[in-house]
Design a protein around this motif. Structure first.
Motif, PDB file in Angstrom:
ATOM      1  N   ASP A  86       0.925  -0.962   0.446  1.00 46.78           N
ATOM      2  CA  ASP A  86       0.265  -0.037  -0.156  1.00 46.78           C
ATOM      3  C   ASP A  86       0.645   1.087  -0.130  1.00 46.78           C
ATOM      4  N   GLU A  87       1.447   1.294   0.349  1.00 45.16           N
ATOM      5  CA  GLU A  87       2.870   2.486   1.192  1.00 45.16           C
ATOM      6  C   GLU A  87       3.307   2.302  -0.516  1.00 45.16           C
ATOM      7  N   ASN A  88       3.978   1.724  -1.237  1.00 49.66           N
ATOM      8  CA  ASN A  88       5.190   1.766  -2.237  1.00 49.66           C
ATOM      9  C   ASN A  88       3.517   2.273  -2.973  1.00 49.66           C
ATOM     10  N   GLN A  89       1.952   1.579  -3.181  1.00 52.13           N
ATOM     11  CA  GLN A  89       1.384   2.727  -4.548  1.00 52.13           C
ATOM     12  C   GLN A  89       1.150   3.576  -4.174  1.00 52.13           C
ATOM     13  N   VAL A  90       0.970   4.154  -2.850  1.00 54.19           N
ATOM     14  CA  VAL A  90       1.098   5.665  -2.298  1.00 54.19           C
ATOM     15  C   VAL A  90       2.185   6.759  -3.416  1.00 54.19           C
ATOM     16  N   LYS A  91       2.876   6.144  -3.082  1.00 51.72           N
ATOM     17  CA  LYS A  91       4.633   6.709  -3.399  1.00 51.72           C
ATOM     18  C   LYS A  91       4.215   7.153  -5.197  1.00 51.72           C
ATOM     19  N   ALA A  92       4.201   5.865  -5.579  1.00 53.47           N
ATOM     20  CA  ALA A  92       3.906   5.654  -7.160  1.00 53.47           C
ATOM     21  C   ALA A  92       2.965   6.370  -7.794  1.00 53.47           C
ATOM     22  N   ALA A  93       1.873   6.795  -6.779  1.00 50.03           N
ATOM     23  CA  ALA A  93       0.623   7.886  -7.849  1.00 50.03           C
ATOM     24  C   ALA A  93       0.462   8.446  -7.029  1.00 50.03           C
ATOM     25  N   LYS A  94       2.194   9.510  -6.507  1.00 50.50           N
ATOM     26  CA  LYS A  94       2.779  11.208  -6.184  1.00 50.50           C
ATOM     27  C   LYS A  94       3.605  11.182  -6.971  1.00 50.50           C
ATOM     28  N   LYS A  95       4.174  11.075  -7.578  1.00 53.56           N
ATOM     29  CA  LYS A  95       5.064  10.577  -8.625  1.00 53.56           C
ATOM     30  C   LYS A  95       4.573  11.473 -10.209  1.00 53.56           C
TER      31      LYS A  95
END
Length: 95
Positions: A86-95
């Motif tokens: 979930d954290e990786n998906q949030v980080k990827a969405a912010k890029k």
């Protein structure tokens, strides 16, 4: 010869640190019910973790039941994995 299809099983867990000390079974199903649970989870963006042996154990418990102590460690590992996804998906969405 046609290969026999395995009956799909699914169990949903919820861990609300504010309300409960341990994760709780919130849904369970076999066959079409399990397929619908998985589909709905995917549509809602819920992280899905597949482990047939764990599901086989968890599906024995009624909805609303806290998981038993003998499953704490494996479920904790699953929750850590899901949180990192979930954290990786949030980080990827912010890029």
């Amino acid at each position: 010869m046609e290969k026999k299809r395995k009956l799909k099983r699914a169990v949903a867990l919820k861990y609300d640190v504010q309300k409960h000390d341990v994760p709780r079974v919130t849904a369970r199903g076999k066959g079409v019910a399990a397929e619908n649970m998985i589909k709905r989870g995917e549509e809602e963006g819920v992280s899905i973790y597949e482990d047939e042996r764990l599901v086989k154990k968890l599906i024995e418990y009624e909805v609303g039941t806290d998981i038993p102590p003998e499953l704490y460690e494996i479920v904790a590992q699953v929750l850590v994995f899901v949180e990192s996804v979930d954290e990786n998906q949030v980080k990827a969405a912010k890029k």
